[in-house]
Motif scaffolding. Structure first.
Motif, short mmCIF file in Angstrom:
data_model
loop_
_atom_site.label_atom_id
_atom_site.label_comp_id
_atom_site.label_asym_id
_atom_site.label_seq_id
_atom_site.Cartn_x
_atom_site.Cartn_y
_atom_site.Cartn_z
N PRO A 42 -0.71 39.83 -11.70
CA PRO A 42 -1.46 39.61 -10.61
C PRO A 42 -0.88 40.73 -9.64
N ALA A 43 -1.56 41.73 -9.81
CA ALA A 43 -1.27 43.43 -9.04
C ALA A 43 -0.98 43.06 -7.77
N GLN A 44 -1.13 42.20 -6.84
CA GLN A 44 -0.50 42.14 -5.34
C GLN A 44 0.82 41.55 -5.62
N GLU A 45 1.15 40.31 -6.29
CA GLU A 45 2.84 40.04 -6.77
C GLU A 45 3.13 42.03 -7.20
N ILE A 46 2.83 42.24 -7.33
CA ILE A 46 3.97 43.30 -8.46
C ILE A 46 3.99 44.25 -7.34
N ILE A 47 2.77 44.52 -6.95
CA ILE A 47 2.59 45.44 -5.18
C ILE A 47 3.68 45.19 -4.66
N VAL A 48 3.60 44.32 -4.11
CA VAL A 48 4.78 43.22 -3.40
C VAL A 48 6.30 43.11 -4.02
N PHE A 49 6.55 42.86 -4.87
CA PHE A 49 7.59 42.84 -4.95
C PHE A 49 8.26 44.36 -5.58
N LEU A 50 7.61 45.32 -5.91
CA LEU A 50 8.28 46.51 -5.83
C LEU A 50 8.13 47.13 -4.96
N ALA A 51 7.63 46.52 -3.54
CA ALA A 51 7.71 46.91 -2.01
C ALA A 51 9.36 45.87 -1.39
N ALA A 52 9.57 45.17 -2.45
CA ALA A 52 11.62 44.28 -1.38
C ALA A 52 11.58 45.16 -2.02
N ARG A 53 11.89 45.14 -3.59
CA ARG A 53 12.79 46.66 -4.09
C ARG A 53 12.98 47.99 -3.34
N TRP A 56 22.73 44.42 -5.94
CA TRP A 56 22.90 44.00 -4.87
C TRP A 56 21.28 44.21 -4.62
N VAL A 57 19.86 44.77 -4.83
CA VAL A 57 18.78 45.29 -4.62
C VAL A 57 18.74 43.49 -5.57
N GLU A 58 18.97 43.92 -7.07
CA GLU A 58 17.99 42.69 -7.33
C GLU A 58 18.34 41.31 -7.33
N HIS A 59 19.46 41.53 -6.67
CA HIS A 59 20.01 39.95 -6.41
C HIS A 59 19.10 39.47 -4.88
N VAL A 60 19.49 40.14 -4.02
CA VAL A 60 18.90 40.11 -2.64
C VAL A 60 17.06 39.98 -2.73
N VAL A 61 16.85 40.71 -3.65
CA VAL A 61 15.21 40.24 -4.12
C VAL A 61 15.17 39.28 -4.58
N ALA A 62 16.01 39.17 -5.15
CA ALA A 62 15.38 37.88 -6.26
C ALA A 62 15.73 36.45 -5.27
N LYS A 63 16.58 36.57 -4.59
CA LYS A 63 16.76 35.23 -2.98
C LYS A 63 15.37 35.82 -2.71
N ALA A 64 15.00 36.47 -2.31
CA ALA A 64 13.60 36.52 -1.17
C ALA A 64 12.34 36.41 -1.23
N LEU A 65 12.24 36.44 -2.87
CA LEU A 65 10.97 36.41 -3.74
C LEU A 65 10.77 35.24 -4.70
N PRO A 91 5.58 34.15 -7.84
CA PRO A 91 6.11 33.23 -9.62
C PRO A 91 6.24 34.18 -10.14
N SER A 92 5.79 35.26 -10.10
CA SER A 92 5.94 36.00 -11.30
C SER A 92 7.27 37.06 -10.71
N ALA A 93 8.39 36.52 -9.97
CA ALA A 93 9.46 37.34 -9.15
C ALA A 93 9.92 37.80 -10.60
N GLY A 94 11.04 36.44 -11.28
CA GLY A 94 11.75 36.80 -12.05
C GLY A 94 10.60 37.60 -13.37
N ALA A 95 9.48 37.30 -13.94
CA ALA A 95 9.17 38.18 -14.71
C ALA A 95 9.45 39.58 -14.73
N LEU A 96 9.14 39.76 -13.60
CA LEU A 96 9.28 41.11 -13.01
C LEU A 96 11.10 41.43 -13.00
#
Length: 493
Positions: free
Chosen positions: A243-254, A344-353, A358-363
């Motif tokens: 989903p496009a919205q999940e991609i944007i939120v994932f990249l925003a979190a990074r 560190w960024v990958e680690h904390v983003v994974a914890k947050a999302l 649902p797509s956080a791991g795949a992204l």
């Protein structure tokens, strides 16, 4: 991947034939021949006939540029970005041509980025002790990215280019220095054009591919600013089936996680840039190739036979910078620091999302593969300082932060960033167990404020010394000639 540092490129150059030229250019040739065999930014045109015969128009272009440089030599030549070790006018113009046409942003895209960053900040609050660092969020076009990040690129590129240029001047054979003496000002400007051409190529391609202002691991945007690039994100999302919205939120979190780190770890930005400068200071060059090429060359022949100039320039691939042990150590520290930031960024983003998207791991896995296949970050650093940010280090750095959190808590994990001396080194990344034992094996309060701990230790030592003097004061100096001497007192008696 090109592993030569900034200012050097292979004679084969990049395959620019597949790159789309700027539709606004007059002849369509701009931005296509700026590879390693065209060090002066002449668009790949060979006025001396390389295979297509003599081209008087191309020769006129070259002479016009040389004349412009010569006419300005006496007055510092080069207003704007043309007077330093890198000609940033050339770099900016070439990068704009490389970028070509781009989609204009609309208010909805900017609002979408702002909302995504705001949501990501709320979720990050629960997984890190570092407070929110974003004071402004926005979207950029590729050209905006180029204009806004150029000041940081100047800080990165100037030390390397200046050192290479200085080595050129002092490392040439004595005969060559005597011959080139009157032309050194022009040669310096030609070197600036060569560096500017290479930088413009890289920034132009990078501007079309980066997803955010911190995509290469460095804080390129102004402090406290979170940025996403919608056009590049749309290309990145194509084919991901997420989903496009999940991609944007994932990249925003990074992006927001990077900004937190660079905002609240004040030494980090300067340490990264200083490491690049440390590498640059150690650059030396092996001129054996050019010495061999010029051994039997009559300087007057360069004037009577212009093809000899091209032949000598083509031999440029035979002299390359030599890497000293100090430079290798600086590169290792830079590689480790970048891996720790990304991990560190990958680690904390994974914890947050992980529980929210649902797509956080795949992204996250997609981003790892993007690194592993040589994305913009790897290409940029390989060209800039000969550094390749290895995916193995990224994965192991993320694993280190994960294990440290599992063995302690969020405060201890984030407290490691309080001072550079507390950070893990390359060996710690390879073997995190020993590092974790050091962190949690004793008093970890020093991670809160190492300076305060040092001051506390110094105060305790001073108090102990004072108490010792009060308990056992030194003997009085009754005769005014120094400390009391027992033998002297006995004689007086």
């Amino acid at each position: 991947m090109n592993d030569l540092p900034f200012g050097f490129s292979s004679a084969s150059g990049d395959d620019d034939s597949s790159r789309k030229p700027d539709r606004g250019s007059g002849d369509g040739s701009s931005g296509s021949g700026a590879g390693g065999s065209d060090p002066f930014g002449l668009g790949g045109q060979n006025p001396f006939g390389g295979g297509g015969g003599f081209d008087p128009n191309a020769l006129g272009q070259m002479l016009s540029q040389l004349g412009s440089m010569i006419s300005g030599m006496g007055s510092g030549a080069g207003s704007g970005g043309g007077g330093g070790p890198v000609n940033y006018d050339v770099a900016t113009n070439l990068a704009r041509q490389q970028i070509g046409n781009f989609a204009v942003l609309d208010p909805k895209q900017i609002a979408a980025v702002t909302d995504a960053v705001h949501l990501a900040e709320l979720w990050l609050d629960g997984v890190t002790t570092l407070p929110a660092g974003v004071s402004r969020s926005t979207a950029w076009t590729p050209v905006q990215w180029l204009e806004e990040t150029l000041p940081t690129w100047k800080r990165l590129c100037d030390p390397v280019a200046a050192q290479i240029a200085g080595t050129w001047a002092t490392g040439l054979p004595e005969e060559a220095q005597q011959f080139a003496g009157p032309m050194m000002g022009m040669l310096s400007q030609m070197g600036g054009m060569a560096f500017g051409t290479q930088l413009g190529q890289g920034l132009g391609q990078l501007g079309k591919e980066v997803l955010s202002s911190t995509d290469i691991g460095l804080p390129l945007a102004p402090e406290g600013t979170a940025v996403l690039l919608p056009e590049a994100i749309a290309a990145f999302a194509d084919g991901l089936e997420q989903p496009a919205q999940e991609i944007i939120v994932f990249l925003a979190a990074r992006e927001a996680a990077h900004v937190r780190l660079f905002t609240h770890v004040p030494w980090l930005r300067q340490r990264l840039l200083a490491t690049v400068e440390e590498y640059a200071r150690g650059i030396t060059m092996d001129f054996s190739g050019i010495q061999e090429a010029a051994a039997n060359l009559d300087p007057t022949e360069l004037l009577s036979n212009p093809s000899k100039i091209e032949e000598l320039m083509a031999s440029g691939t035979s002299f390359e910078p030599t890497t000293t042990p100090e430079q290798k150590a600086a590169l290792a520290r830079l590689e480790t620091m970048l891996a720790l930031i990304e991990g560190w960024v990958e680690h904390v983003v994974a914890k947050a999302l992980s529980d929210r998207i649902p797509s956080a791991g795949a992204l996250a896995e997609t981003m790892r593969r993007r690194r592993a296949t040589g994305g913009p970050a790897e290409q940029t650093f390989a060209t800039l300082v000969g550094l390749e940010l290895r995916p193995r280090k990224l994965r192991e750095a993320a694993d280190l932060w994960e294990k440290l959190l599992a063995s302690s808590d969020v405060s201890t994990r984030d407290g490691v960033w309080a001072h550079p001396d507390l950070m893990p080194d390359s060996d710690d990344v390879d073997n995190p167990s020993a590092f974790i034992d050091r962190v949690i094996g004793g008093d970890v309060s020093s991670f809160d404020d190492p300076i305060a701990e040092l001051e506390k230790t110094m105060a305790a030592e001073a108090a102990e010394k004072k108490a010792s003097l009060e308990k056992d004061p030194p003997a009085d100096d009754t005769d005014g000639d120094g400390p009391a001497d027992p033998d002297e007192d006995a004689d007086k008696a």
